[in-house]
Design an enzyme around this catalytic site. Structure first.
Site, PDB file in Angstrom:
ATOM      1  N   CYS A 107       0.854  -1.325   0.070  1.00 39.67           N
ATOM      2  CA  CYS A 107       0.039  -0.086  -0.107  1.00 39.67           C
ATOM      3  C   CYS A 107       0.736   1.096   0.024  1.00 39.67           C
ATOM      4  CB  CYS A 107      -0.812  -0.087   1.301  1.00 39.67           C
ATOM      5  SG  CYS A 107      -0.213   0.168   2.818  1.00 39.67           S
ATOM      6  N   ARG A 125       3.911   1.127  -1.115  1.00 36.51           N
ATOM      7  CA  ARG A 125       5.408   1.425  -2.214  1.00 36.51           C
ATOM      8  C   ARG A 125       5.162   0.342  -3.305  1.00 36.51           C
ATOM      9  NH1 ARG A 125       9.885   1.673  -0.019  1.00 36.51           N
ATOM     10  NH2 ARG A 125       9.099   2.089   1.858  1.00 36.51           N
ATOM     11  N   HIS A 183      19.240  -0.102   0.168  1.00 32.98           N
ATOM     12  CA  HIS A 183      17.726   0.301   0.059  1.00 32.98           C
ATOM     13  C   HIS A 183      16.787  -1.090   0.359  1.00 32.98           C
ATOM     14  CE1 HIS A 183      14.221   2.163  -1.274  1.00 32.98           C
ATOM     15  NE2 HIS A 183      13.690   1.118  -1.764  1.00 32.98           N
ATOM     16  N   SER A 195       9.702   2.319   5.970  1.00 37.41           N
ATOM     17  CA  SER A 195       8.260   2.309   5.985  1.00 37.41           C
ATOM     18  C   SER A 195       7.426   3.374   6.543  1.00 37.41           C
ATOM     19  CB  SER A 195       7.742   1.161   6.850  1.00 37.41           C
ATOM     20  OG  SER A 195       8.265  -0.046   6.373  1.00 37.41           O
ATOM     21  N   GLU A 250       7.175  -1.381  11.386  1.00 40.84           N
ATOM     22  CA  GLU A 250       5.743  -2.181  11.220  1.00 40.84           C
ATOM     23  C   GLU A 250       6.469  -3.689  10.949  1.00 40.84           C
ATOM     24  OE1 GLU A 250       4.889  -3.169   8.269  1.00 40.84           O
ATOM     25  OE2 GLU A 250       5.710  -1.783   6.652  1.00 40.84           O
ATOM     26  N   GLN A 274       4.697  -5.981   8.930  1.00 42.17           N
ATOM     27  CA  GLN A 274       4.000  -6.404   7.828  1.00 42.17           C
ATOM     28  C   GLN A 274       5.059  -6.329   6.449  1.00 42.17           C
ATOM     29  OE1 GLN A 274       2.610  -4.383   9.529  1.00 42.17           O
ATOM     30  NE2 GLN A 274       0.945  -5.809  10.768  1.00 42.17           N
ATOM     31  N   ALA A 315      -7.105  -6.045   7.918  1.00 43.36           N
ATOM     32  CA  ALA A 315      -8.063  -6.104   8.655  1.00 43.36           C
ATOM     33  C   ALA A 315      -7.968  -6.845  10.016  1.00 43.36           C
ATOM     34  CB  ALA A 315      -9.306  -6.844   8.032  1.00 43.36           C
TER      35      ALA A 315
END
Length: 453
Positions: free
Chosen positions: A62, A64, A114, A124, A129, A131, A209
């Site tokens: 969401c 990158r 990178h 991020s 995070e 994820q 979610a």
């Protein structure tokens, strides 16, 4: 390249990155580049079909969209141009000029740094995070199964997994629950205060979610889950003691809820302006707070315009809340950056070894072949009268001389670490380059390649 003005070859690893992220492009641009489920193998096939690229990995989240590639023959500029073309075609953009302002590019050492930073969640929106590590692993699995990854870029990515693991175990960068979903919940709390009197609706039943539901815990009065697959909605709702509904009951669910967190894989608006108008009319003015953390967006950004008491936020609107968390994690980020720097040095040492070792092996083999060839000719001619013991002694003397002769050059080549001396030796003695000698590394159990230092 001019014949009389030789240029220094590009870095031997040949890794490049082209991408756009939450730092360079707003969500309305990023969503044009987002990759739908199932489309990744076709994109990787297009990248692999480019003669300028020998390896590729496509990462789409969401925040990158990035393509990691290895330039064929170390020709970075050609590979970067090929990657830009694939991105442009994927986004259905007619001219590269339209996307260049949003793109960033990294080459060689900067590209590897990178990859390490992205995988360790240092790049991020929500620092630390967890994820992103899973998302990079998914991209790696798809690229591997598509045959798009080879020895070097594949090894670089798996090395990035190790870097991320070190950052998580040796620093507190990921302490607590941090994710885009948790930040969305924090934003709701900052607006509503105590959520114990409010109902939260999760639209979508994927990882985002689930992360939102975990962040809510028992704080909300109730949690409702609405999803295209009712079975998945029911499974998630059961985990958190909530209720589930199919997506065709979305309007009813929104009427019953106060906070809506949207995260589906739909490439079109799930919540439209007309839907919001109908919902707000039935809510009789009760405030409705909608956070869209999907990319592409699932909520029409104009859905709340001219509608009282309805507030719509997207993933970019979470920046302020994220910034507050960033300040708290700054010292941990410095420690994580130090780990990245250390791992990058180890990587560079290994890459330099790719250049040095084949050159040394090739130099010794070529020199030995010449010396022993001359010896065999002599033994077949003027020295044919020598017995087996004398012939053997001559061969041993030849090898001893070879070792003494090449000891100094070998030491200096190892010290050069893939620099000018190594390239000069390859040119002077017509030795093959590293790409011709680069053998696939055997991998230990667990998939992590053996690392040499």
């Amino acid at each position: 390249m001019s014949a009389d003005k030789p240029q220094k070859p590009p870095p031997s690893d040949g890794i490049v990155v082209v991408g756009l992220s939450h730092k360079t492009a707003p969500v309305d641009v990023r969503e044009k580049f987002a990759v739908a489920d199932g489309a990744m193998p076709a994109l990787l096939a297009r990248l692999s079909g480019k003669p300028e690229i020998s390896e590729a990995l496509f990462l789409s989240t969401c925040n990158r969209v990035e393509i990691f590639a290895r330039a064929e023959g170390g020709r970075h500029e050609d590979a970067l141009r090929a990657v830009r073309d694939v991105l442009r075609e994927h986004a259905h953009v007619s001219s590269s000029d339209e996307i260049v302002p949003y793109l960033y590019e990294r080459e060689g050492e900067d590209a590897v740094r990178h990859i390490f930073r992205v995988t360790a969640s240092l790049d991020s929106m929500v620092l630390g995070e967890p994820q992103i590590l899973g998302q990079v692993k998914e991209a790696y699995d798809v690229a591997t199964s598509s045959g798009a990854l080879g020895n070097l870029l594949g090894r670089c990515v798996t090395r990035a997994f190790s870097v991320a693991k070190r950052v998580r175990t040796e620093t507190a960068l990921g302490a607590g629950t941090v994710s885009i979903s948790s930040v969305a919940v924090d934003l709701a709390k900052s607006i509503f205060g105590d959520l114990s009197g409010h109902t939260v609706l999760l639209v979508g039943a994927g990882e985002m979610a689930e992360a939102a539901a975990k962040s809510l815990g028992k704080g909300a009065r109730s949690i409702r889950v609405c999803n295209r697959s009712f079975e998945r909605a029911a499974a998630l709702a059961q985990t958190f003691g909530g209720t589930a509904a199919p997506l065709d009951q979305l309007e009813e669910e929104m009427v019953l809820s106060d906070i809506v967190v949207v995260s589906t894989a739909s490439r079109t608006y799930v919540i439209t302006k007309d839907l919001v108008k109908r919902v707000m009319k039935r809510r009789r003015g009760r405030t409705l707070f909608i956070v869209d953390i999907s990319v592409p967006r699932n909520v029409d950004p104009a859905a709340h315009e001219d509608v009282d008491n309805c507030f719509v936020y997207n993933v970019d609107d979470l920046e302020q809340t994220v910034a507050e968390g960033l300040r708290a994690r700054k010292s941990e980020a410095a420690a994580a950056e130090a780990i990245v720097a250390s791992e990058l040095e180890d990587w560079k040492t290994w890459v330099r070894g790719l250049d040095v070792q084949p050159t040394i092996v090739g130099l010794r083999a070529k020199t030995r072949a010449v010396l022993h060839g001359e010896l065999e000719r002599s033994l077949a001619g003027k020295l044919r009268h020598l017995g087996q013991d004398d012939q053997k002694a001559l061969a041993q003397m030849m090898d001893a001389a070879l070792n003494k002769l090449l000891h100094g050059p070998t030491t200096r080549l190892k010290g050069d670490g893939g620099g000018d001396l190594v390239r000069a030796a390859r040119a002077l003695f017509d030795l093959p380059g590293p790409a011709e000698n680069e053998a696939d590394e055997p991998r230990p159990e667990g998939g992590e390649p053996r690392v040499e230092h």
